[in-house]
Scaffold this active site. Structure first.
Site, PDB file in Angstrom:
ATOM      1  N   HIS A 142      43.306  35.081  36.588  1.00  0.00           N
ATOM      2  CA  HIS A 142      43.838  34.482  37.809  1.00  0.00           C
ATOM      3  C   HIS A 142      45.321  34.782  37.972  1.00  0.00           C
ATOM      4  O   HIS A 142      45.807  35.021  39.081  1.00  0.00           O
ATOM      5  CB  HIS A 142      43.611  32.976  37.779  1.00  0.00           C
ATOM      6  CG  HIS A 142      42.182  32.608  38.038  1.00  0.00           C
ATOM      7  ND1 HIS A 142      41.672  31.372  37.794  1.00  0.00           N
ATOM      8  CD2 HIS A 142      41.164  33.344  38.524  1.00  0.00           C
ATOM      9  CE1 HIS A 142      40.396  31.354  38.122  1.00  0.00           C
ATOM     10  NE2 HIS A 142      40.056  32.538  38.567  1.00  0.00           N
ATOM     11  N   GLU A 187      26.969  53.553  38.869  1.00  0.00           N
ATOM     12  CA  GLU A 187      27.787  52.955  37.812  1.00  0.00           C
ATOM     13  C   GLU A 187      27.552  53.585  36.451  1.00  0.00           C
ATOM     14  O   GLU A 187      28.273  53.293  35.508  1.00  0.00           O
ATOM     15  CB  GLU A 187      27.496  51.456  37.709  1.00  0.00           C
ATOM     16  CG  GLU A 187      27.829  50.685  38.973  1.00  0.00           C
ATOM     17  CD  GLU A 187      27.381  49.242  38.900  1.00  0.00           C
ATOM     18  OE1 GLU A 187      28.200  48.379  38.567  1.00  0.00           O
ATOM     19  OE2 GLU A 187      26.189  48.990  39.179  1.00  0.00           O
ATOM     20  N   ASP A 195      32.631  50.439  35.642  1.00  0.00           N
ATOM     21  CA  ASP A 195      31.473  50.635  34.768  1.00  0.00           C
ATOM     22  C   ASP A 195      31.201  52.110  34.531  1.00  0.00           C
ATOM     23  O   ASP A 195      30.781  52.501  33.437  1.00  0.00           O
ATOM     24  CB  ASP A 195      30.228  49.966  35.373  1.00  0.00           C
ATOM     25  CG  ASP A 195      30.189  48.480  35.068  1.00  0.00           C
ATOM     26  OD1 ASP A 195      30.860  48.056  34.111  1.00  0.00           O
ATOM     27  OD2 ASP A 195      29.508  47.743  35.796  1.00  0.00           O
ATOM     28  N   ARG A 222      36.547  48.320  27.625  1.00  0.00           N
ATOM     29  CA  ARG A 222      37.993  48.194  27.768  1.00  0.00           C
ATOM     30  C   ARG A 222      38.484  46.790  27.431  1.00  0.00           C
ATOM     31  O   ARG A 222      39.680  46.554  27.298  1.00  0.00           O
ATOM     32  CB  ARG A 222      38.425  48.575  29.174  1.00  0.00           C
ATOM     33  CG  ARG A 222      37.885  47.686  30.250  1.00  0.00           C
ATOM     34  CD  ARG A 222      38.419  48.106  31.580  1.00  0.00           C
ATOM     35  NE  ARG A 222      37.846  47.303  32.645  1.00  0.00           N
ATOM     36  CZ  ARG A 222      38.353  47.216  33.836  1.00  0.00           C
ATOM     37  NH1 ARG A 222      39.448  47.861  34.124  1.00  0.00           N
ATOM     38  NH2 ARG A 222      37.782  46.487  34.756  1.00  0.00           N
ATOM     39  N   CYS A 245      34.321  51.586  45.050  1.00  0.00           N
ATOM     40  CA  CYS A 245      34.725  50.178  45.125  1.00  0.00           C
ATOM     41  C   CYS A 245      35.271  49.659  43.798  1.00  0.00           C
ATOM     42  O   CYS A 245      35.533  48.471  43.659  1.00  0.00           O
ATOM     43  CB  CYS A 245      33.554  49.302  45.579  1.00  0.00           C
ATOM     44  SG  CYS A 245      32.121  49.331  44.472  1.00  0.00           S
TER      45      CYS A 245
END
Length: 576
Positions: free
Chosen positions: A195, A437, A461, A471, A508
């Site tokens: 966040h 992906e 991905d 990662r 995306c």
């Protein structure tokens, strides 16, 4: 002597300022065994703490200023949902009754159980929600202990050169700081999708997270340089370092002013080719913020939050309302909604676990939907019903074979027929797409597009599965490289194949929102980018400065590389 610390740069830019350390009030939890007659009072004390915490969070949510990033309200809502979840608000009561322990001990035991579940999660964003659970539990513990819940951070400097240094920052902390402007955030905890990172990007200020021991190494008022792009923090820079970063800061500030000026500008290349820039969102409330950054359509609406935030499987009507809200808010512009994308390791509690040694390779993404026809049908019916209220496109995650595509479309056919039988309206021409992906999907994209209307590349991905790198694992994260020749080959093949077939293709993943890759993707033939809204202006600026004819030769040279070390200098030349 200066000291350089390294973390994860999650919001780019340079800041030079003085440290303000956020004090961390901790609660020491002891284990008490209570007599039987004290249990009712202990349960009442726990319930009162939950109510008080809920009241505080709701008050904070109500005090969010109008000019705050839209994510702030969403994050606080998430904390309220976490608090309301039985895992925190009810299960500790059972431990108190069974073990005759004090409320604090019961809550800590329950927290350990929840955190162990989060540790197994593969997907970065969801795993980092672990921090939210800790923050909410910590708030309840402080109420139980009678500590002031508002983090008393002392007298804050109001200068804009304040560098906020904390172990972690909760959404509630951010609301409490609503009247303070900061130059940068530095935290011990967090990741690229924490966040703190998301809010920093929305606020347009540099941030470095995952510093581990920043608060121990820095002193209040110390001069530091924060490089949010490189992920470095320099404590007490020497004269040469300071002069160097002051120059970079001035350049960055000029760039920010230029970016602000592109908000209303069209995303069109210098040679006149229009480029579509879309937003990635997670909640219907994210739409206004996305539009404020200039995006008019949604390239990726993650439907997972609707499922993970609920104690029970969301009903068809509940899903329909969420999808309809987004469709209506976009007023006819497309919204691409990804069907449920969770795995065996991150199942909501309403779903029975089915095990699996390697969740990332197991029953996740569309595989889970296909294995649970009732679940899939419910979501497809909700999506189709919402399609009557706007331009909804449906996208399936983690496809690996044409057979899976065929199965997905058969489910759509069934859902459509059930709606027709009931006389419920929907868009008969709703577009169907799939995510690329994994390498198998990229290499066989032509087969997928024989059945689908469009594809979208999820680069996060794709990089992980191509390179076999998690990662989120610090020990191998340095091997995660979006510019690896194998990744670039798969990306180029996917984009050029879709273009040759005349089918829409978008990216995306994070590469779409990273301006370092914008020209490369344009050179591959990409004309549709979907990204976090905060990245839109920087990408748009690169688009407007690019001439496609000049990119072809350079991108072909990059594609010819077989060694990742050859790619870096060529990529720098491309962006020079």
């Amino acid at each position: 002597m200066s000291i350089t610390l390294r973390g994860i740069g999650c919001a780019g830019g340079i800041a030079i300022g003085h440290v303000h350390l956020v004090s961390e009030t901790t609660v020491d939890v002891v284990h008490l065994v209570l007599p039987e007659e004290d249990i009712p009072a202990e349960l009442a004390r726990f319930d009162a703490a939950i109510r008080e915490t809920r009241k505080q969070l709701e008050m904070l949510w109500g005090s969010i200023p109008d000019n705050a990033p839209a994510e702030l309200g969403s994050f606080l809502s998430l904390h309220i949902m976490i608090l309301n979840d039985a895992a925190l608000s009810r299960d500790p009561r059972q431990l108190i009754e069974e073990q005759h322990c004090n409320a604090e001990w019961a809550l800590m035991q329950q927290l350990e159980i929840l955190l162990a579940q989060f540790d197994e999660i593969e997907e970065d964003y969801l795993r980092e929600r672990r921090a939210d659970v800790i923050q909410v539990a910590d708030r309840v513990l402080k109420v139980l202990a009678g500590h002031p819940v508002s983090h008393a951070h002392g007298q804050l400097a109001t200068d804009r050169d304040t560098i906020l240094v904390a172990h972690d920052l909760s959404p509630a902390d951010m609301v409490q700081y609503k009247d303070i402007e900061f130059a940068a955030f530095v935290t011990d905890a967090g990741g690229a999708t924490s966040h703190t990172a998301i809010l920093a990007r929305s606020l347009g200020i540099p941030a470095v997270v995952a510093m581990h021991n920043a608060r121990e190494l820095m002193k209040e008022g110390e001069l530091v340089v924060v490089d949010g792009s490189a992920g470095t923090v320099i404590i007490e820079p020497d004269a040469d370092e300071l002069a160097h970063y002051q120059k970079l800061l001035q350049q960055w500030q000029r760039q920010q002013k230029q970016l602000a000026g592109t908000k209303s500008a069209e995303a069109i290349t210098a040679c006149g080719v229009p480029i579509e820039l879309q937003g990635n969102i997670e909640l219907p409330q994210d739409v206004p913020d996305m539009q404020d950054f200039g995006a008019r359509s949604v390239g990726l609406f993650r439907s997972e939050f609707l499922f993970l935030a609920s104690e029970e499987l969301p009903t068809e009507d509940e899903q329909f309302e969420a999808y309809r809200e987004v469709a209506v808010a976009l007023n006819g512009q497309p919204v691409t909604i990804r069907t449920l994308d969770i795995g065996t390791d991150k199942l909501p509690k309403w779903f029975e676990r089915s095990g699996g040694l390697n969740p990332a390779m197991g029953l996740c993404g569309v595989r889970l939907s296909l294995a649970q026809p009732h679940l899939f049908q419910t979501q497809l019916r909700a999506l189709l019903r919402a399609s009557a209220f706007g331009c909804i496109q449906i996208m399936f995650p983690l496809l690996s074979s044409v057979a899976q595509v065929r199965q997905c479309l058969q489910h759509v056919t069934l859902a459509k027929q059930s709606l027709r039988d009931e006389g419920i309206a929907f868009d008969e021409q709703v577009k169907m797409g799939g995510m690329v992906e994994i390498p198998a999907a990229a290499l066989n994209v032509a087969g997928f597009l024989g059945l689908l209307d469009f594809v979208s590349v999820g680069t996060n991905d794709l990089v992980q599965y191509t390179l076999g790198v998690d990662r989120g694992d610090d020990s191998v994260a340095h091997l995660y490289n979006p510019a690896h020749p194998a990744v670039l080959q798969l990306l180029s093949h996917t984009i050029r194949t879709a273009n040759a077939l005349g089918k829409p293709v978008s990216v995306c993943g994070e590469m779409a929102g990273d301006p370092r890759f914008t020209r490369l993707l344009l050179g591959f033939g990409l004309r549709r980018f979907s990204m976090h809204p905060a990245s839109l202006l920087a990408v748009k600026q690169v688009v407007r400065q690019s001439s496609l004819a000049e990119l072809t030769a350079q991108t072909d040279a990059i594609l010819a590389c077989t060694d990742e070390e050859q790619v870096t200098p060529l990529l720098e030349q491309l962006n020079a």
